[in-house]
Write a protein that holds these residues in place. Sequence first.
Motif, PDB file in Angstrom:
ATOM      1  N   LEU A 204       0.830  -1.208   0.000  1.00 33.60           N
ATOM      2  CA  LEU A 204       0.000   0.000   0.000  1.00 33.60           C
ATOM      3  C   LEU A 204       0.863   1.256   0.000  1.00 33.60           C
ATOM      4  CD1 LEU A 204      -2.798  -1.013   2.549  1.00 33.60           C
ATOM      5  CD2 LEU A 204      -3.041  -0.741   0.075  1.00 33.60           C
ATOM      6  N   ILE A 205       1.942   1.215   0.782  1.00 35.92           N
ATOM      7  CA  ILE A 205       2.854   2.369   0.815  1.00 35.92           C
ATOM      8  C   ILE A 205       3.514   2.562  -0.543  1.00 35.92           C
ATOM      9  CG2 ILE A 205       5.005   3.229   1.807  1.00 35.92           C
ATOM     10  CD1 ILE A 205       4.148   1.926   4.446  1.00 35.92           C
ATOM     11  N   ASP A 206       3.948   1.457  -1.166  1.00 39.81           N
ATOM     12  CA  ASP A 206       4.557   1.552  -2.493  1.00 39.81           C
ATOM     13  C   ASP A 206       3.572   2.120  -3.510  1.00 39.81           C
ATOM     14  OD1 ASP A 206       6.942   0.567  -1.582  1.00 39.81           O
ATOM     15  OD2 ASP A 206       6.524  -1.513  -2.148  1.00 39.81           O
ATOM     16  N   ASP A 207       2.310   1.698  -3.418  1.00 36.81           N
ATOM     17  CA  ASP A 207       1.280   2.213  -4.329  1.00 36.81           C
ATOM     18  C   ASP A 207       1.070   3.712  -4.109  1.00 36.81           C
ATOM     19  OD1 ASP A 207       0.978  -0.298  -5.364  1.00 36.81           O
ATOM     20  OD2 ASP A 207      -0.849  -0.778  -4.234  1.00 36.81           O
ATOM     21  N   LEU A 208       1.078   4.123  -2.831  1.00 34.70           N
ATOM     22  CA  LEU A 208       0.906   5.543  -2.519  1.00 34.70           C
ATOM     23  C   LEU A 208       2.051   6.366  -3.081  1.00 34.70           C
ATOM     24  CD1 LEU A 208      -0.567   7.818  -1.002  1.00 34.70           C
ATOM     25  CD2 LEU A 208       0.754   7.218   1.030  1.00 34.70           C
ATOM     26  N   LEU A 209       3.263   5.868  -2.920  1.00 40.26           N
ATOM     27  CA  LEU A 209       4.430   6.574  -3.461  1.00 40.26           C
ATOM     28  C   LEU A 209       4.381   6.633  -4.984  1.00 40.26           C
ATOM     29  CD1 LEU A 209       7.224   5.131  -1.152  1.00 40.26           C
ATOM     30  CD2 LEU A 209       6.269   7.418  -1.112  1.00 40.26           C
ATOM     31  N   ALA A 210       3.970   5.540  -5.597  1.00 36.75           N
ATOM     32  CA  ALA A 210       3.867   5.519  -7.063  1.00 36.75           C
ATOM     33  C   ALA A 210       2.835   6.525  -7.535  1.00 36.75           C
ATOM     34  CB  ALA A 210       3.496   4.117  -7.536  1.00 36.75           C
ATOM     35  N   PHE A 211       1.726   6.625  -6.804  1.00 36.10           N
ATOM     36  CA  PHE A 211       0.681   7.582  -7.176  1.00 36.10           C
ATOM     37  C   PHE A 211       1.183   9.016  -7.024  1.00 36.10           C
ATOM     38  CE2 PHE A 211      -2.942  10.275  -6.022  1.00 36.10           C
ATOM     39  CZ  PHE A 211      -3.727  10.107  -7.147  1.00 36.10           C
TER      40      PHE A 211
END
Length: 274
Positions: A204-211
Amino acid sequence: VEKALRESERKYRTLFEESNDSICITSREGQFLDINRAALDLFGYTMEEMMKLNAQEIYVHPSERAQFQQEMEQNESVRDFEVKLRRKDGKEMTCLLTAAVWRADDGSVLGHQTLIRDITECRAAEQEIKKLNDHLRRGTMAIEAANKEREAFSYSVSHDLRTPLIAIGGFSRLLLEKYAPSLDERGQEFLNKIYSNSKQMLQLIDDLLAFSRLGHQEIKTLGIDMGQMATTVFEELKLLNPVHSLQLKVQSLPSARGDPAMIRQVFANLLSNA
């Protein structure tokens, strides 16, 4: 010759009187000698009132009159000289003066012929545009500051949150590998849940950073094989979940055009959620 002169004078008077531009003829001392209708409308005076005035009296700043006259007589003419003039009702106007020296046969200065253009509204519009540009610049600076804050937040998320989660996941895995026999079935289930949830939180953190990084990426539109993209992303996700028996059935998908990196992120989010 007299007939030609009369015809020339008639044409000049017609042009002088019917012109939409304000035209004044003054003596060197500033006495008004002739004024057209447009100039009377501009200043709000009658012809009789204007003839009793001195040009100095319609200047808001008398020093501008002296500067204008000096520059004109030095150069024989002056173009678009900006001054502040005053109407009969007291209203101040920003005007551009274009003038030429009127000389006698002996070369002495008799007076000046001046064309006056009111640019008050134009200057007001320029000031309004300047205010809007300043407002836009401040807005841009605020956006840049917000972007910097977002980047700082992203760094905080990346560093401060990922580190303890990685530690939790790592120690949970070590407990499962080394001490699983010492735990009952219920204890092992709890550890598996801790390990699984820590990995999910990292994702989820990786997805947030990617976004958060999407706004900094340049969009590149290319042809995309959607079926192949979905399959590739699924295989990568499957490696992150080796304990699960995951299957994906991809039917025929039409090709598309878009940014491959961003579409890849879309598939990663959809399949991760699934």
